[in-house]
Write a protein that holds these residues in place. Structure first.
Motif, PDB file in Angstrom:
ATOM      1  N   GLY A 100     -23.190   8.343 -34.798  1.00 41.66           N
ATOM      2  CA  GLY A 100     -23.166   7.213 -33.878  1.00 41.66           C
ATOM      3  C   GLY A 100     -24.550   6.641 -33.657  1.00 41.66           C
ATOM      4  N   MET A 101     -25.577   7.462 -33.809  1.00 39.83           N
ATOM      5  CA  MET A 101     -26.955   7.002 -33.642  1.00 39.83           C
ATOM      6  C   MET A 101     -27.525   6.464 -34.952  1.00 39.83           C
ATOM      7  SD  MET A 101     -28.140  10.032 -30.961  1.00 39.83           S
ATOM      8  CE  MET A 101     -29.623  10.325 -31.794  1.00 39.83           C
ATOM      9  N   GLY A 102     -26.723   6.528 -36.041  1.00 40.54           N
ATOM     10  CA  GLY A 102     -27.151   5.940 -37.303  1.00 40.54           C
ATOM     11  C   GLY A 102     -27.742   6.914 -38.307  1.00 40.54           C
ATOM     12  N   ALA A 103     -27.494   8.190 -38.137  1.00 39.09           N
ATOM     13  CA  ALA A 103     -28.035   9.188 -39.069  1.00 39.09           C
ATOM     14  C   ALA A 103     -27.371   9.046 -40.438  1.00 39.09           C
ATOM     15  CB  ALA A 103     -27.808  10.593 -38.519  1.00 39.09           C
ATOM     16  N   SER A 104     -28.120   9.377 -41.478  1.00 44.51           N
ATOM     17  CA  SER A 104     -27.579   9.295 -42.840  1.00 44.51           C
ATOM     18  C   SER A 104     -26.722  10.524 -43.132  1.00 44.51           C
ATOM     19  CB  SER A 104     -28.722   9.215 -43.849  1.00 44.51           C
ATOM     20  OG  SER A 104     -29.414  10.451 -43.884  1.00 44.51           O
ATOM     21  N   ILE A 105     -26.005  10.475 -44.254  1.00 50.07           N
ATOM     22  CA  ILE A 105     -25.140  11.592 -44.653  1.00 50.07           C
ATOM     23  C   ILE A 105     -25.977  12.836 -44.921  1.00 50.07           C
ATOM     24  CG2 ILE A 105     -23.555  12.388 -46.457  1.00 50.07           C
ATOM     25  CD1 ILE A 105     -22.561   9.470 -46.599  1.00 50.07           C
ATOM     26  N   ASP A 106     -27.135  12.666 -45.553  1.00 52.37           N
ATOM     27  CA  ASP A 106     -28.022  13.807 -45.810  1.00 52.37           C
ATOM     28  C   ASP A 106     -28.525  14.416 -44.502  1.00 52.37           C
ATOM     29  OD1 ASP A 106     -27.757  13.636 -48.564  1.00 52.37           O
ATOM     30  OD2 ASP A 106     -29.413  12.195 -48.743  1.00 52.37           O
ATOM     31  N   ASP A 107     -28.854  13.569 -43.538  1.00 54.07           N
ATOM     32  CA  ASP A 107     -29.298  14.082 -42.233  1.00 54.07           C
ATOM     33  C   ASP A 107     -28.201  14.913 -41.580  1.00 54.07           C
ATOM     34  OD1 ASP A 107     -31.747  12.802 -42.497  1.00 54.07           O
ATOM     35  OD2 ASP A 107     -31.106  11.027 -41.356  1.00 54.07           O
ATOM     36  N   LEU A 108     -26.970  14.431 -41.673  1.00 55.53           N
ATOM     37  CA  LEU A 108     -25.847  15.153 -41.054  1.00 55.53           C
ATOM     38  C   LEU A 108     -25.645  16.515 -41.722  1.00 55.53           C
ATOM     39  CD1 LEU A 108     -23.210  12.275 -40.630  1.00 55.53           C
ATOM     40  CD2 LEU A 108     -24.733  13.217 -38.900  1.00 55.53           C
ATOM     41  N   THR A 109     -25.710  16.554 -43.046  1.00 56.68           N
ATOM     42  CA  THR A 109     -25.490  17.841 -43.728  1.00 56.68           C
ATOM     43  C   THR A 109     -26.608  18.819 -43.423  1.00 56.68           C
ATOM     44  OG1 THR A 109     -26.546  16.991 -45.733  1.00 56.68           O
ATOM     45  CG2 THR A 109     -24.140  16.845 -45.601  1.00 56.68           C
ATOM     46  N   GLN A 110     -27.837  18.354 -43.338  1.00 53.63           N
ATOM     47  CA  GLN A 110     -28.970  19.256 -43.112  1.00 53.63           C
ATOM     48  C   GLN A 110     -29.051  19.730 -41.660  1.00 53.63           C
ATOM     49  OE1 GLN A 110     -32.425  17.163 -44.476  1.00 53.63           O
ATOM     50  NE2 GLN A 110     -31.822  17.294 -46.653  1.00 53.63           N
ATOM     51  N   SER A 111     -28.907  18.825 -40.720  1.00 52.55           N
ATOM     52  CA  SER A 111     -29.128  19.207 -39.326  1.00 52.55           C
ATOM     53  C   SER A 111     -27.903  19.851 -38.668  1.00 52.55           C
ATOM     54  CB  SER A 111     -29.564  18.000 -38.502  1.00 52.55           C
ATOM     55  OG  SER A 111     -28.560  17.018 -38.510  1.00 52.55           O
ATOM     56  N   CYS A 112     -26.703  19.548 -39.155  1.00 50.96           N
ATOM     57  CA  CYS A 112     -25.506  20.062 -38.490  1.00 50.96           C
ATOM     58  C   CYS A 112     -24.795  21.151 -39.284  1.00 50.96           C
ATOM     59  CB  CYS A 112     -24.525  18.924 -38.225  1.00 50.96           C
ATOM     60  SG  CYS A 112     -25.217  17.640 -37.179  1.00 50.96           S
ATOM     61  N   GLY A 113     -25.147  21.326 -40.532  1.00 51.28           N
ATOM     62  CA  GLY A 113     -24.509  22.368 -41.320  1.00 51.28           C
ATOM     63  C   GLY A 113     -23.089  22.030 -41.735  1.00 51.28           C
ATOM     64  N   VAL A 114     -22.764  20.754 -41.837  1.00 56.24           N
ATOM     65  CA  VAL A 114     -21.435  20.362 -42.301  1.00 56.24           C
ATOM     66  C   VAL A 114     -21.520  20.054 -43.786  1.00 56.24           C
ATOM     67  CG1 VAL A 114     -20.674  19.469 -40.075  1.00 56.24           C
ATOM     68  CG2 VAL A 114     -21.835  17.945 -41.659  1.00 56.24           C
ATOM     69  N   SER A 115     -20.388  20.088 -44.442  1.00 57.89           N
ATOM     70  CA  SER A 115     -20.367  19.793 -45.877  1.00 57.89           C
ATOM     71  C   SER A 115     -20.585  18.301 -46.088  1.00 57.89           C
ATOM     72  CB  SER A 115     -19.033  20.225 -46.480  1.00 57.89           C
ATOM     73  OG  SER A 115     -18.001  19.383 -45.999  1.00 57.89           O
ATOM     74  N   ARG A 116     -20.909  17.947 -47.331  1.00 55.49           N
ATOM     75  CA  ARG A 116     -21.149  16.534 -47.655  1.00 55.49           C
ATOM     76  C   ARG A 116     -19.875  15.712 -47.414  1.00 55.49           C
ATOM     77  NH1 ARG A 116     -25.018  13.569 -49.447  1.00 55.49           N
ATOM     78  NH2 ARG A 116     -24.620  11.704 -50.677  1.00 55.49           N
ATOM     79  N   ALA A 117     -18.723  16.247 -47.774  1.00 57.75           N
ATOM     80  CA  ALA A 117     -17.461  15.527 -47.567  1.00 57.75           C
ATOM     81  C   ALA A 117     -17.214  15.283 -46.077  1.00 57.75           C
ATOM     82  CB  ALA A 117     -16.307  16.315 -48.180  1.00 57.75           C
ATOM     83  N   GLU A 118     -17.498  16.306 -45.243  1.00 59.33           N
ATOM     84  CA  GLU A 118     -17.330  16.132 -43.794  1.00 59.33           C
ATOM     85  C   GLU A 118     -18.299  15.086 -43.267  1.00 59.33           C
ATOM     86  OE1 GLU A 118     -15.843  20.506 -42.253  1.00 59.33           O
ATOM     87  OE2 GLU A 118     -17.962  20.230 -42.742  1.00 59.33           O
ATOM     88  N   ALA A 119     -19.527  15.130 -43.748  1.00 58.77           N
ATOM     89  CA  ALA A 119     -20.528  14.168 -43.306  1.00 58.77           C
ATOM     90  C   ALA A 119     -20.129  12.750 -43.702  1.00 58.77           C
ATOM     91  CB  ALA A 119     -21.891  14.530 -43.876  1.00 58.77           C
ATOM     92  N   GLU A 120     -19.608  12.581 -44.924  1.00 64.66           N
ATOM     93  CA  GLU A 120     -19.169  11.263 -45.370  1.00 64.66           C
ATOM     94  C   GLU A 120     -17.999  10.758 -44.517  1.00 64.66           C
ATOM     95  OE1 GLU A 120     -18.296  11.714 -49.511  1.00 64.66           O
ATOM     96  OE2 GLU A 120     -20.419  11.696 -50.098  1.00 64.66           O
ATOM     97  N   LEU A 121     -17.070  11.662 -44.230  1.00 71.55           N
ATOM     98  CA  LEU A 121     -15.917  11.291 -43.412  1.00 71.55           C
ATOM     99  C   LEU A 121     -16.365  10.858 -42.012  1.00 71.55           C
ATOM    100  CD1 LEU A 121     -12.854  11.107 -43.030  1.00 71.55           C
ATOM    101  CD2 LEU A 121     -12.890  13.505 -42.350  1.00 71.55           C
TER     102      LEU A 121
END
Length: 132
Positions: A100-121
């Motif tokens: 919601g704050m505009g983070a990229s998919i790579d940022d989401l996978t690195q900082s939150c520990g979610v998979s790339r597919a989850e981050a994309e979703l």
């Protein structure tokens, strides 16, 4: 003297006629007043009934609000416990906030520990939400 007596009799008749007319007018006004009082009484009863209905509705609404308050009151604690008990859920919540704050998919996978597919979703969901 006779003329004065006749004049006095006519004056008395005139006064009697005037009194009779005033009495008739007073009767009419009294009848109008009774009708007005009856109409006012009917209106007061109707207003009292409406007020009673509104009061009953307000009481019911107050009771329902009280019940809702009782249901809602424990929700923040439950949400905190759920977030603390399930680390995956916490990661998803954190990823959603970052997206919601505009983070990229790579940022989401690195900082939150979610998979790339989850981050994309998550990212696509937030973009769709912003567009609508």
């Amino acid at each position: 003297m006779l003329a004065a007596l006749i004049v006095l009799v006519f004056m008395c008749l005139g006064l009697a006629g005037a009194c009779f007319m005033l009495w008739q007018a007073l009767k009419q006004q009294a009848a109008k007043l009774v009708q007005h009082e009856e109409l006012t009484e009917k209106r007061l009863k109707a207003l009292a009934k409406r007020l009673e209905t509104y009061q009953a509705g307000t009481v019911r609404m107050g009771e329902q609000l009280g019940e809702l308050s009782e249901v809602i009151a424990p929700l923040p604690d439950r949400l905190t416990r759920i977030e603390q008990s399930d680390p995956a859920n916490l990661s998803l919540s954190q990823a959603a906030r970052l997206a919601g704050m505009g983070a990229s998919i790579d940022d989401l996978t690195q900082s939150c520990g979610v998979s790339r597919a989850e981050a994309e979703l998550i990212s696509k969901m937030h973009k769709a939400r912003q567009q609508s």
